[in-house]
Scaffold this active site. Structure first.
Site, mmCIF file in Angstrom:
data_model
loop_
_atom_site.group_PDB
_atom_site.id
_atom_site.type_symbol
_atom_site.label_atom_id
_atom_site.label_comp_id
_atom_site.label_asym_id
_atom_site.label_seq_id
_atom_site.Cartn_x
_atom_site.Cartn_y
_atom_site.Cartn_z
ATOM 1 N N GLU A 140 -42.957 -28.371 4.106
ATOM 2 C CA GLU A 140 -43.591 -27.316 5.295
ATOM 3 C C GLU A 140 -43.413 -28.039 6.405
ATOM 4 O OE1 GLU A 140 -46.477 -24.489 2.240
ATOM 5 O OE2 GLU A 140 -47.332 -25.733 3.686
ATOM 6 N N GLU B 291 -56.343 -24.388 11.571
ATOM 7 C CA GLU B 291 -56.119 -25.957 11.674
ATOM 8 C C GLU B 291 -57.502 -26.592 12.132
ATOM 9 O OE1 GLU B 291 -53.571 -26.057 9.950
ATOM 10 O OE2 GLU B 291 -52.394 -24.363 10.824
#
Lengths: 434, 294
Positions: free
Chosen positions: B43, B54
């Site tokens: 990824e 995040e």
């Protein structure tokens, strides 16, 4: 009022998956309690807005400004709301809603600190633990508000990423929410974010125009020709416009309208953005020295909604700028973006200098010290009063006490005729030093 | 839909790094090191300025990559420069997909159609997927694009033979599961815990519950969020996952190397070793699961 997730091409729900169930739960609560008034929610909201918040608030005839502009100028005095800004309308509504939903904790972001203080007050009032995320740049320029939040018992968590302003604070609050979503409600501070926030915050703020519309008819026997409000994220803007949106006059709007040719039969709505120091952008540095996303932004997706954004050609979000922390945001509410596209709302802007001069003018001539955000609306009035008709309502979205340090600093950098001589401060400080 | 193949024979190790962190040259070495260490799919993050899902580790990676000049156009060139055989998945946020303008088909059409919705053949999801597929990307994870808003991207993926991976959160239930099941392909990203990305010291107890909710889906299940060690990987595969996704534990190595001024080869070796540990853990987990079944 609709529960549609979109406003034309704008709006929607662009959030990480972990937040989607919370947003669905909130949509359900918004429909039941706010739109359908289940369990007497709206009655309790209105009662608390009156007893705790001090509503209804006056629509005041501004005598000096009216004489100056040869126009009936009225001030909607949201600065008199408890906390000193319109923010409590929304914060109280959402904290109360969180209580009805059985949530145990409140989080919120804040830019100027006005939403943070309003949320901290509402949380203290309704006995809910509260944590406020605030960019460190904003903490520095809004110290009194940080102290007010702490005094009300809220945690204040500094956000150090990016330029440390509202955009980063919203991102960080969303991260907290993604972790604590089952027990926590995120009291978003403006008509931004994923559905249902833009519609819900508008509905809580709509009390501004609900009162102002009635008061206008009471005082002048008719609707105003123009209504002005400053626009950052757009919550005071949408609140000030909501009950006037349908007063668009019988005839279709003509595109080439100019001074002296305005329609007589509708209420013109002006969203005044922060033009900052310049409307140009520095693509290389990723900086826009303004916060005029309605005037200069492009369509994109930020913080859960499709709306107008300050972004570079790749879609990276720009760092915005304004002398007023509360307008310093790269996005804007999706409904406001839609109303501008439709031509119902006119997006205009004034620069930092004009806002500062307006701050001093309103303080000196009317005895009302406005927030720097609010001052932008008065800057536009000064520059364009002859195009606005005979009856103008301006929303005084907040009071300026929080901005005094900034105003002092910024005034010293400029040569403003309207600013007071503040040498008395310097000589007093000098004596103290000895 | 091709990514399923990777999970067919043994549990897959799926590392995440941000492309261009901390520089293009180093980042290319790192991706290649991850492949040597046993990565089955990579990824590859396309950095966005507002990474709301995040934690601090990957925020740091994104900031370093943006600082070094990563852009969507540059990202696709980066992918073309990579010398790896493992399939690549582009992980990003929707605004970059939405704004993307194809460098060759862009110019003329975009101007005419911008006034409508921004989504045209030369701009938006279709242009983005077209360019990504040209560069060799096989799938996408778009963190802030829930199934409800994914129609245009799903259609573009179908046209260019790419997979669209969705994230299932611990809070995802009911009808939402159904709409994601209809649109997902390649694999489903099972988020092991609430919150944001970041390496943790333990495996969330909610992993098993989350896996159970997608047990009868016919796509492979890859678990991510908080996985740090070979032992974590082992436990997650033993619990029935088909793969483990690890980002922050790898990005931590890159960040540390960057701060210490370590040379690229040394950091690449550390990444390769960490990858090997995680892949071995996954294989052990599969043996354990096999033994328990018997």
């Amino acid at each position: 009022m609709s529960t549609d997730k979109t406003f034309g091409d704008y709006g929607g729900q662009y959030v990480p998956e972990s937040l989607m169930p919370a947003i669905e739960e909130l949509t359900d609560a918004y429909e039941r309690y706010v739109l359908d008034d289940e369990d007497g929610f709206m009655d309790e909201f209105r009662r608390r807005l009156a007893d705790f918040g001090g509503r209804p608030l006056p629509l005041q005839h501004a005598e000096s400004l009216s004489a100056r502009y040869d126009t009936a100028v009225y001030l909607k005095r949201e600065d008199l709301l408890h906390g000193g800004a319109h923010k409590l309308n929304n914060a109280l509504g959402q904290v109360l809603l969180a209580k009805y939903m059985g949530k145990e904790r409140i989080i919120a972001e804040t830019g100027a600190g006005q939403h943070g203080t309003a949320t901290a007050m509402a949380a203290a009032h309704l006995d809910m633990p509260c944590e406020i995320y605030m960019g460190e740049t904003d903490i520095r320029r809004q110290r009194p508000n940080v102290f007010r939040m702490r005094t009300n018992g809220a945690e204040v968590t500094p956000v150090t990423t990016g330029r440390g302003t509202l955009k980063e604070a919203i991102s960080e609050t969303m991260r907290d929410w993604a972790t604590t979503v089952e027990t926590t409600h995120y009291v978003i501070g403006s008509v931004v974010g994923p559905a249902p926030f833009p519609a819900m915050v508008r509905d809580f703020q709509a009390v501004i125009s609900e009162e102002a519309r009635e008061q206008a008819i009471e005082k002048e026997g008719r609707l105003p020709d123009a209504v002005l409000a400053c626009a950052g994220g757009g919550s005071n803007t949408m609140g000030t416009f909501a009950h006037f949106v349908d007063d668009d006059g019988a005839e279709p709007r003509s595109a080439g309208r100019s001074s002296g040719q305005r329609r007589r039969d509708g209420v013109d709505l002006y969203a005044v953005e922060a033009g900052g120091s310049s409307l140009s952008v520095d693509e290389e540095e990723g900086v826009a020295p303004n916060s005029a996303s309605l005037s200069t932004g492009d369509e994109g997706v930020l913080h859960g909604a499709r709306t107008k954004l300050l972004q570079d050609s790749h879609g990276q979000i720009m760092e915005s700028h304004s002398v007023s922390a509360g307008l310093d945001y790269a996005g804007v509410g999706p409904e406001l973006a839609h109303l501008v596209d439709e031509g119902r709302v006119e997006a205009v802007n004034v620069d930092d200098d004009s806002a500062l001069a307006a701050f001093h003018r309103l303080s000196r001539d009317e005895g009302v010290i406005p927030a720097l955000e609010t001052a932008h609306a008065f800057g536009y009035l000064e520059e364009h009063h002859d195009e606005l008709g005979d009856f103008v309502v301006v929303n005084v979205s907040g009071r300026g006490d929080k901005d005094l340090e900034t105003v002092l600093e910024e005034t010293e950098k400029r040569d403003l005729d309207v600013a007071p001589d503040i040498s008395v401060l310097r000589s007093a400080a000098g004596e103290e030093g000895m | 839909m091709a990514l399923e193949r990777v999970f067919a024979d043994e549990p897959a190790f799926v590392p995440y790094v941000a492309a261009g962190d901390p520089s293009d040259e180093a980042s290319i070495e790192y991706v290649e090191a991850l492949e040597r260490g046993g990565a089955d799919v990579v990824e590859l993050g396309l950095p966005f300025s507002e990474p709301i899902a995040e934690g601090s580790t990957i925020q740091g990676a994104v900031a370093r990559a943006l600082e070094a000049g990563m852009t969507p156009q540059r990202y696709f060139e980066f992918v073309e420069e990579l010398d790896v055989d493992v399939p690549l998945v582009c992980m990003t946020y929707y605004n970059l997909v939405y704004q993307y303008e194809h460098p060759e088909t862009g110019e003329s059409e975009a101007v005419a159609s911008e006034a409508t919705s921004g989504e045209t053949a030369s701009r938006g999801p279709r242009a983005f997927v077209e360019r990504a597929a040209e560069a060799g990307i096989e799938g996408f994870v778009v963190v802030d694009l829930p199934a409800e808003e994914a129609g245009p991207l799903r259609a573009a993926c179908d046209d260019f033979g790419c997979d669209l991976v969705f994230v299932i959160a611990p809070t995802t239930k009911g009808e939402r599961l159904g709409s994601m099941r209809e649109q997902v392909s390649g694999y489903v990203y099972v988020q092991a815990r609430l919150g944001v990305t970041g390496a943790r010291e333990d495996v969330s107890d909610r992993t098993e519950q989350s896996l159970a909710r997608v047990a009868d889906w016919d796509v492979p299940k890859a678990v991510g969020f908080g996985i740090k060690t070979g032992a974590h990987a082992e436990r997650i595969i033993a619990a029935g996952a088909d793969g483990v996704i690890v980002g922050s534990a790898l990005v931590d190595i890159i960040a540390e190397g960057h701060e210490d001024g370590a040379d690229t080869v040394a950091v690449a070796d550390r990444l390769e070793a960490k990858a090997r540990e995680l892949k071995e853990g996954a294989l052990t987990g599969a043996r354990r699961a096999g033994a328990e079944t018997r």
